[in-house]
Scaffold this motif. Structure first.
Motif, PDB file in Angstrom:
ATOM      1  N   HIS A   1      11.647  -4.108   0.123  1.00 34.99           N
ATOM      2  CA  HIS A   1      12.187  -4.558  -1.161  1.00 34.99           C
ATOM      3  C   HIS A   1      11.427  -3.985  -2.348  1.00 34.99           C
ATOM      4  N   LEU A   2      10.304  -3.323  -2.090  1.00 25.10           N
ATOM      5  CA  LEU A   2       9.507  -2.770  -3.181  1.00 25.10           C
ATOM      6  C   LEU A   2       9.676  -1.262  -3.348  1.00 25.10           C
ATOM      7  N   VAL A   3      10.461  -0.646  -2.480  1.00 32.33           N
ATOM      8  CA  VAL A   3      10.524   0.824  -2.508  1.00 32.33           C
ATOM      9  C   VAL A   3      11.091   1.362  -3.820  1.00 32.33           C
ATOM     10  N   ASP A   4      11.885   0.567  -4.531  1.00 39.60           N
ATOM     11  CA  ASP A   4      12.455   1.039  -5.792  1.00 39.60           C
ATOM     12  C   ASP A   4      11.719   0.508  -7.019  1.00 39.60           C
ATOM     13  N   THR A   5      10.625  -0.224  -6.815  1.00 40.27           N
ATOM     14  CA  THR A   5       9.834  -0.715  -7.945  1.00 40.27           C
ATOM     15  C   THR A   5       9.017   0.444  -8.510  1.00 40.27           C
ATOM     16  N   PRO A   6       9.190   0.771  -9.780  1.00 47.11           N
ATOM     17  CA  PRO A   6       8.546   1.985 -10.315  1.00 47.11           C
ATOM     18  C   PRO A   6       7.037   1.839 -10.502  1.00 47.11           C
ATOM     19  N   GLY A   7       6.360   2.952 -10.304  1.00 41.86           N
ATOM     20  CA  GLY A   7       4.963   3.088 -10.691  1.00 41.86           C
ATOM     21  C   GLY A   7       3.957   2.313  -9.875  1.00 41.86           C
ATOM     22  N   LEU A   8       4.288   1.881  -8.677  1.00 47.14           N
ATOM     23  CA  LEU A   8       3.345   1.086  -7.894  1.00 47.14           C
ATOM     24  C   LEU A   8       2.232   1.950  -7.315  1.00 47.14           C
ATOM     25  N   THR A   9       1.044   1.358  -7.248  1.00 45.71           N
ATOM     26  CA  THR A   9      -0.033   1.880  -6.416  1.00 45.71           C
ATOM     27  C   THR A   9      -0.218   0.880  -5.293  1.00 45.71           C
ATOM     28  N   VAL A  10       0.003   1.324  -4.057  1.00 45.22           N
ATOM     29  CA  VAL A  10       0.014   0.431  -2.897  1.00 45.22           C
ATOM     30  C   VAL A  10      -1.179   0.738  -2.006  1.00 45.22           C
ATOM     31  N   VAL A  11      -1.927  -0.304  -1.659  1.00 40.87           N
ATOM     32  CA  VAL A  11      -3.015  -0.192  -0.684  1.00 40.87           C
ATOM     33  C   VAL A  11      -2.633  -1.055   0.507  1.00 40.87           C
ATOM     34  N   THR A  12      -2.666  -0.486   1.707  1.00 46.01           N
ATOM     35  CA  THR A  12      -2.272  -1.247   2.887  1.00 46.01           C
ATOM     36  C   THR A  12      -3.070  -0.825   4.109  1.00 46.01           C
ATOM     37  N   ASN A  13      -3.261  -1.781   5.013  1.00 46.27           N
ATOM     38  CA  ASN A  13      -3.834  -1.464   6.323  1.00 46.27           C
ATOM     39  C   ASN A  13      -2.771  -1.601   7.396  1.00 46.27           C
ATOM     40  N   SER A  14      -1.499  -1.625   6.992  1.00 43.73           N
ATOM     41  CA  SER A  14      -0.378  -1.794   7.909  1.00 43.73           C
ATOM     42  C   SER A  14       0.345  -0.470   8.121  1.00 43.73           C
ATOM     43  N   LEU A  15       0.422  -0.033   9.363  1.00 41.09           N
ATOM     44  CA  LEU A  15       1.156   1.198   9.666  1.00 41.09           C
ATOM     45  C   LEU A  15       2.643   1.054   9.358  1.00 41.09           C
ATOM     46  N   PRO A  16       3.304  -0.048   9.724  1.00 37.55           N
ATOM     47  CA  PRO A  16       4.723  -0.184   9.372  1.00 37.55           C
ATOM     48  C   PRO A  16       4.968  -0.195   7.865  1.00 37.55           C
ATOM     49  N   VAL A  17       4.100  -0.839   7.101  1.00 36.91           N
ATOM     50  CA  VAL A  17       4.255  -0.837   5.639  1.00 36.91           C
ATOM     51  C   VAL A  17       4.145   0.584   5.097  1.00 36.91           C
ATOM     52  N   ALA A  18       3.134   1.317   5.550  1.00 36.50           N
ATOM     53  CA  ALA A  18       2.964   2.703   5.098  1.00 36.50           C
ATOM     54  C   ALA A  18       4.178   3.555   5.458  1.00 36.50           C
ATOM     55  N   GLU A  19       4.760   3.311   6.625  1.00 38.74           N
ATOM     56  CA  GLU A  19       5.930   4.075   7.064  1.00 38.74           C
ATOM     57  C   GLU A  19       7.134   3.786   6.170  1.00 38.74           C
ATOM     58  N   VAL A  20       7.301   2.530   5.766  1.00 38.94           N
ATOM     59  CA  VAL A  20       8.402   2.180   4.856  1.00 38.94           C
ATOM     60  C   VAL A  20       8.308   2.998   3.571  1.00 38.94           C
ATOM     61  N   PHE A  21       7.131   3.048   2.973  1.00 38.91           N
ATOM     62  CA  PHE A  21       6.972   3.789   1.717  1.00 38.91           C
ATOM     63  C   PHE A  21       7.051   5.294   1.944  1.00 38.91           C
ATOM     64  N   HIS A  22       6.608   5.759   3.113  1.00 33.52           N
ATOM     65  CA  HIS A  22       6.692   7.192   3.415  1.00 33.52           C
ATOM     66  C   HIS A  22       8.150   7.642   3.489  1.00 33.52           C
ATOM     67  N   ARG A  23       9.006   6.808   4.106  1.00 31.82           N
ATOM     68  CA  ARG A  23      10.426   7.168   4.235  1.00 31.82           C
ATOM     69  C   ARG A  23      11.120   7.173   2.874  1.00 31.82           C
ATOM     70  N   ALA A  24      10.609   6.406   1.940  1.00 37.85           N
ATOM     71  CA  ALA A  24      11.241   6.307   0.609  1.00 37.85           C
ATOM     72  C   ALA A  24      10.289   6.854  -0.446  1.00 37.85           C
ATOM     73  N   ALA A  25       9.787   8.047  -0.218  1.00 35.25           N
ATOM     74  CA  ALA A  25       8.802   8.638  -1.126  1.00 35.25           C
ATOM     75  C   ALA A  25       9.394   8.804  -2.526  1.00 35.25           C
ATOM     76  N   ARG A  26       8.564   8.487  -3.538  1.00 36.31           N
ATOM     77  CA  ARG A  26       8.959   8.731  -4.920  1.00 36.31           C
ATOM     78  C   ARG A  26       7.733   9.214  -5.680  1.00 36.31           C
ATOM     79  N   PRO A  27       7.937  10.110  -6.634  1.00 32.38           N
ATOM     80  CA  PRO A  27       6.800  10.782  -7.277  1.00 32.38           C
ATOM     81  C   PRO A  27       5.912   9.873  -8.112  1.00 32.38           C
ATOM     82  N   ASP A  28       6.435   8.726  -8.545  1.00 34.61           N
ATOM     83  CA  ASP A  28       5.635   7.855  -9.411  1.00 34.61           C
ATOM     84  C   ASP A  28       4.909   6.775  -8.634  1.00 34.61           C
ATOM     85  N   ARG A  29       4.796   6.930  -7.317  1.00 32.38           N
ATOM     86  CA  ARG A  29       4.127   5.905  -6.508  1.00 32.38           C
ATOM     87  C   ARG A  29       2.990   6.544  -5.710  1.00 32.38           C
ATOM     88  N   THR A  30       1.892   5.788  -5.591  1.00 33.74           N
ATOM     89  CA  THR A  30       0.755   6.208  -4.774  1.00 33.74           C
ATOM     90  C   THR A  30       0.569   5.197  -3.650  1.00 33.74           C
TER      91      THR A  30
END
Length: 266
Positions: free
Chosen positions: A109-138
């Motif tokens: 639900h956060l993949v379209d939230t602009p400008g986020l910097t995300v820190v995670t120790n979860s492989l599934p969470v990282a995979e979600v953001f990897h599949r929905a890569a956007r240039p304004d997110r780290t």
């Protein structure tokens, strides 16, 4: 009252407070000392509690189901919780997401939230953001050893987290209970989660109603450290009362719009 009814009442009291005394049960259930002790014996044989001198206590869980197994449980509730949690995350925030099936749904639900910097120790969470890569997110994924819940833990994870400053952490938990607080059955995961909590300005816990009364072997944080607890409207009345008094704000997500049990403290 049937034995099964008495035993369910005993379990509900243990889920709420973490312990029961034989003398108190004799009085409240209006049965003999021997009847209460037989009920406790039966519940201990089922692995539902642990008898101690004069009563019984909640049994601490050490088993940790895998990510796939947990994903199959309380799906509707977790999706409702994830939608409500995502609404708490503002654009351009530095946000942490711990391991867990509910946090992975929050990520979707956060993949379209602009400008986020995300820190995670979860492989599934990282995979979600990897599949929905956007240039304004780290997205920063910690290192570490992998747990059955697909979280990364241990010294490498701790080194990645310490020194960070997060606006908000979304924490997934294995259990929640009045005495033990928010818990996990994995000692290393508890340590990593505590580091994430320390890095965060605001702590949001995402936990469905089935987590109430479950006690993992290690406490992450106690209830009063939680700024916002987002759970679902299947939460029992007694749990609502306890959590409403202890956490900063209790949100019940369901088919209806999320309900706030207690407003943000002034």
């Amino acid at each position: 009252m049937l034995a099964a009814q008495r035993q369910e009442l005993i379990l509900e009291r243990i889920r709420s407070t973490g312990a029961v005394r034989v003398a108190d049960l004799v009085e409240s259930l209006a049965v003999s000392d021997m009847t209460v002790r037989r009920d406790l014996d039966a519940l201990e044989a089922r692995g539902a509690l642990r008898k101690v001198h004069g009563g019984a206590v909640a049994r601490a869980r050490t088993e940790e189901p895998g990510f796939a197994a947990k994903s199959a449980l309380q799906g509707d509730e977790k999706r409702a919780i994830a939608r409500a949690v995502a609404g708490l995350v503002p654009p351009h925030a530095a946000v942490g997401l711990s391991g867990g099936t509910t946090t992975a749904l929050v990520a979707e639900h956060l993949v379209d939230t602009p400008g986020l910097t995300v820190v995670t120790n979860s492989l599934p969470v990282a995979e979600v953001f990897h599949r929905a890569a956007r240039p304004d997110r780290t997205v920063a994924l910690t290192g570490g050893f992998r747990t059955p819940s697909d979280a990364l833990v241990g010294p490498l994870a701790l080194a990645s987290i310490r020194g960070l400053n997060l606006d908000l952490l979304v924490l997934g938990v294995h259990g929640m209970q009045e005495r033990a607080g928010f818990t996990t059955p994995n000692l290393l995961e508890a340590e990593t989660d505590r580091a994430l909590v320390e890095a965060a300005g605001t702590l949001v816990v995402a936990a469905d109603h089935s987590k109430w009364g479950t006690v993992g072997i290690s406490t992450i944080v106690h209830l009063d450290r939680c700024d916002v607890l987002v759970t679902d409207d299947g939460l029992a009345p007694r749990a609502r009362e306890v959590l409403g008094e202890r956490v900063g704000r209790l949100v019940l997500a369901g088919a209806r719009a999320p309900q706030t049990e207690k407003e943000d403290p002034a």
